[in-house]
Design a protein around this motif. Structure first.
Motif, PDB file in Angstrom:
ATOM      1  N   GLY A 286       0.749  -1.351  -0.010  1.00  0.00           N
ATOM      2  CA  GLY A 286       0.000   0.043  -0.122  1.00  0.00           C
ATOM      3  C   GLY A 286       0.902   1.317  -0.037  1.00  0.00           C
ATOM      4  N   SER A 287       1.962   1.134   0.261  1.00  0.00           N
ATOM      5  CA  SER A 287       3.036   2.377   0.118  1.00  0.00           C
ATOM      6  C   SER A 287       3.356   2.562  -1.131  1.00  0.00           C
ATOM      7  CB  SER A 287       4.160   2.083   1.295  1.00  0.00           C
ATOM      8  OG  SER A 287       4.895   1.303   0.699  1.00  0.00           O
ATOM      9  N   TYR A 288       3.799   3.765  -1.273  1.00  0.00           N
ATOM     10  CA  TYR A 288       4.249   4.374  -2.675  1.00  0.00           C
ATOM     11  C   TYR A 288       5.817   4.312  -2.596  1.00  0.00           C
ATOM     12  CZ  TYR A 288      -0.662   5.739  -3.287  1.00  0.00           C
ATOM     13  OH  TYR A 288      -2.049   5.887  -3.430  1.00  0.00           O
ATOM     14  N   ALA A 289       6.307   3.906  -3.846  1.00  0.00           N
ATOM     15  CA  ALA A 289       7.724   3.630  -4.018  1.00  0.00           C
ATOM     16  C   ALA A 289       8.136   4.116  -5.484  1.00  0.00           C
ATOM     17  CB  ALA A 289       8.332   2.456  -3.479  1.00  0.00           C
ATOM     18  N   VAL A 290       9.440   4.584  -5.764  1.00  0.00           N
ATOM     19  CA  VAL A 290      10.152   4.800  -6.696  1.00  0.00           C
ATOM     20  C   VAL A 290      11.163   3.767  -7.047  1.00  0.00           C
ATOM     21  CG1 VAL A 290      11.623   6.414  -8.472  1.00  0.00           C
ATOM     22  CG2 VAL A 290       9.616   7.358  -6.547  1.00  0.00           C
ATOM     23  N   ASP A 291      11.011   3.065  -8.210  1.00  0.00           N
ATOM     24  CA  ASP A 291      11.821   2.096  -8.880  1.00  0.00           C
ATOM     25  C   ASP A 291      13.169   3.070  -9.389  1.00  0.00           C
ATOM     26  OD1 ASP A 291      13.388   0.258 -10.292  1.00  0.00           O
ATOM     27  OD2 ASP A 291      11.647  -0.705 -10.979  1.00  0.00           O
ATOM     28  N   THR A 292      14.128   3.205  -8.821  1.00  0.00           N
ATOM     29  CA  THR A 292      15.272   3.924  -9.232  1.00  0.00           C
ATOM     30  C   THR A 292      15.851   3.506 -10.543  1.00  0.00           C
ATOM     31  OG1 THR A 292      16.864   2.826  -7.979  1.00  0.00           O
ATOM     32  CG2 THR A 292      15.727   4.757  -6.794  1.00  0.00           C
ATOM     33  N   GLY A 293      15.665   2.080 -10.905  1.00  0.00           N
ATOM     34  CA  GLY A 293      16.386   1.873 -12.148  1.00  0.00           C
ATOM     35  C   GLY A 293      15.464   2.200 -13.254  1.00  0.00           C
ATOM     36  N   THR A 294      14.175   2.518 -13.104  1.00  0.00           N
ATOM     37  CA  THR A 294      13.223   3.074 -14.170  1.00  0.00           C
ATOM     38  C   THR A 294      12.679   4.302 -13.838  1.00  0.00           C
ATOM     39  OG1 THR A 294      11.447   1.687 -13.278  1.00  0.00           O
ATOM     40  CG2 THR A 294      12.582   0.686 -14.869  1.00  0.00           C
ATOM     41  N   ALA A 295      12.797   5.038 -12.728  1.00  0.00           N
ATOM     42  CA  ALA A 295      12.310   5.989 -12.297  1.00  0.00           C
ATOM     43  C   ALA A 295      10.686   5.972 -12.244  1.00  0.00           C
ATOM     44  CB  ALA A 295      12.721   7.080 -13.022  1.00  0.00           C
ATOM     45  N   ARG A 296      10.137   5.015 -12.259  1.00  0.00           N
ATOM     46  CA  ARG A 296       8.634   4.934 -12.275  1.00  0.00           C
ATOM     47  C   ARG A 296       8.124   4.778 -10.834  1.00  0.00           C
ATOM     48  NH1 ARG A 296       7.192  -0.419 -15.578  1.00  0.00           N
ATOM     49  NH2 ARG A 296       5.023   0.279 -15.177  1.00  0.00           N
TER      50      ARG A 296
ATOM     51  N   ALA B 264       8.566   7.123  -2.288  1.00  0.00           N
ATOM     52  CA  ALA B 264       8.213   8.292  -3.315  1.00  0.00           C
ATOM     53  C   ALA B 264       7.785   9.511  -2.441  1.00  0.00           C
ATOM     54  CB  ALA B 264       6.745   7.962  -4.118  1.00  0.00           C
ATOM     55  N   THR B 265       8.077  10.648  -2.937  1.00  0.00           N
ATOM     56  CA  THR B 265       7.646  12.245  -2.343  1.00  0.00           C
ATOM     57  C   THR B 265       6.399  12.597  -2.556  1.00  0.00           C
ATOM     58  OG1 THR B 265       8.623  13.328  -4.172  1.00  0.00           O
ATOM     59  CG2 THR B 265      10.273  12.958  -2.643  1.00  0.00           C
ATOM     60  N   PRO B 266       5.740  13.253  -2.120  1.00  0.00           N
ATOM     61  CA  PRO B 266       4.411  13.801  -2.111  1.00  0.00           C
ATOM     62  C   PRO B 266       4.377  14.333  -3.681  1.00  0.00           C
ATOM     63  CG  PRO B 266       4.825  14.528   0.158  1.00  0.00           C
ATOM     64  CD  PRO B 266       6.267  13.809  -0.606  1.00  0.00           C
ATOM     65  N   ALA B 267       5.418  14.981  -4.025  1.00  0.00           N
ATOM     66  CA  ALA B 267       5.496  15.436  -5.529  1.00  0.00           C
ATOM     67  C   ALA B 267       5.283  14.616  -6.585  1.00  0.00           C
ATOM     68  CB  ALA B 267       6.440  16.641  -5.668  1.00  0.00           C
ATOM     69  N   GLU B 268       6.210  13.433  -6.414  1.00  0.00           N
ATOM     70  CA  GLU B 268       6.113  12.205  -7.264  1.00  0.00           C
ATOM     71  C   GLU B 268       4.921  11.434  -7.379  1.00  0.00           C
ATOM     72  OE1 GLU B 268      10.836  11.049  -7.292  1.00  0.00           O
ATOM     73  OE2 GLU B 268       9.633  10.524  -5.467  1.00  0.00           O
ATOM     74  N   ARG B 269       4.326  11.373  -6.095  1.00  0.00           N
ATOM     75  CA  ARG B 269       2.900  10.749  -6.294  1.00  0.00           C
ATOM     76  C   ARG B 269       1.881  11.480  -6.860  1.00  0.00           C
ATOM     77  NH1 ARG B 269       1.583   9.061  -0.022  1.00  0.00           N
ATOM     78  NH2 ARG B 269      -0.468   8.731  -0.865  1.00  0.00           N
ATOM     79  N   LEU B 270       1.786  12.933  -6.710  1.00  0.00           N
ATOM     80  CA  LEU B 270       0.888  13.763  -7.354  1.00  0.00           C
ATOM     81  C   LEU B 270       1.331  13.712  -8.880  1.00  0.00           C
ATOM     82  CD1 LEU B 270      -1.264  15.867  -7.275  1.00  0.00           C
ATOM     83  CD2 LEU B 270       0.287  17.594  -6.767  1.00  0.00           C
ATOM     84  N   ARG B 271       2.541  13.712  -9.251  1.00  0.00           N
ATOM     85  CA  ARG B 271       2.947  13.890 -10.766  1.00  0.00           C
ATOM     86  C   ARG B 271       2.431  12.446 -11.380  1.00  0.00           C
ATOM     87  NH1 ARG B 271       8.131  13.928 -10.458  1.00  0.00           N
ATOM     88  NH2 ARG B 271       8.123  16.006  -9.619  1.00  0.00           N
ATOM     89  N   ALA B 272       2.438  11.234 -10.621  1.00  0.00           N
ATOM     90  CA  ALA B 272       1.916   9.960 -11.354  1.00  0.00           C
ATOM     91  C   ALA B 272       0.516  10.085 -11.469  1.00  0.00           C
ATOM     92  CB  ALA B 272       2.728   8.876 -10.525  1.00  0.00           C
ATOM     93  N   ALA B 273       0.082  10.186 -10.211  1.00  0.00           N
ATOM     94  CA  ALA B 273      -1.601  10.294 -10.419  1.00  0.00           C
ATOM     95  C   ALA B 273      -2.017  11.303 -11.591  1.00  0.00           C
ATOM     96  CB  ALA B 273      -2.176  10.926  -9.004  1.00  0.00           C
ATOM     97  N   THR B 274      -1.400  12.599 -11.526  1.00  0.00           N
ATOM     98  CA  THR B 274      -1.918  13.689 -12.662  1.00  0.00           C
ATOM     99  C   THR B 274      -1.617  12.932 -13.940  1.00  0.00           C
ATOM    100  OG1 THR B 274      -1.418  15.330 -11.193  1.00  0.00           O
ATOM    101  CG2 THR B 274      -1.353  15.951 -13.471  1.00  0.00           C
TER     102      THR B 274
END
Length: 75
Positions: A10-20, A53-63
């Motif tokens: 349920g947590s949000y994470a960034v795959d640093t290999g792909t930046a996803r 994932a930072t809040p900004a990264e979560r927002l960017r992905a959701a947008t």
């Protein structure tokens, strides 16, 4: 998230290999299973290649997902 315990489901994470950015949906063997926000194909990632994932990264992905949906690119 290197050196830390695996991130909880349920947590949000960034795959640093792909930046996803993805939502943690499970743990399969030595891997963490991620799903993109909204919809999409899940993928596996080694825990050492993850970070929270930072809040900004979560927002960017959701947008990005909302925009693609409004254009009819995703169901």
């Amino acid at each position: 998230m290197s050196g830390e315990p695996r991130p909880p489901v349920g947590s949000y994470a960034v795959d640093t290999g792909t930046a996803r950015v993805g939502v943690v949906v499970g743990h399969e063997g030595p891997y963490v299973r991620l799903r993109p926000l909204g919809q999409g194909r899940e993928w596996d990632c080694v825990p050492d290649a993850l970070r929270a994932a930072t809040p900004a990264e979560r927002l960017r992905a959701a947008t990005a997902y909302a925009n693609a949906r409004s254009r009819g690119e995703v169901p």
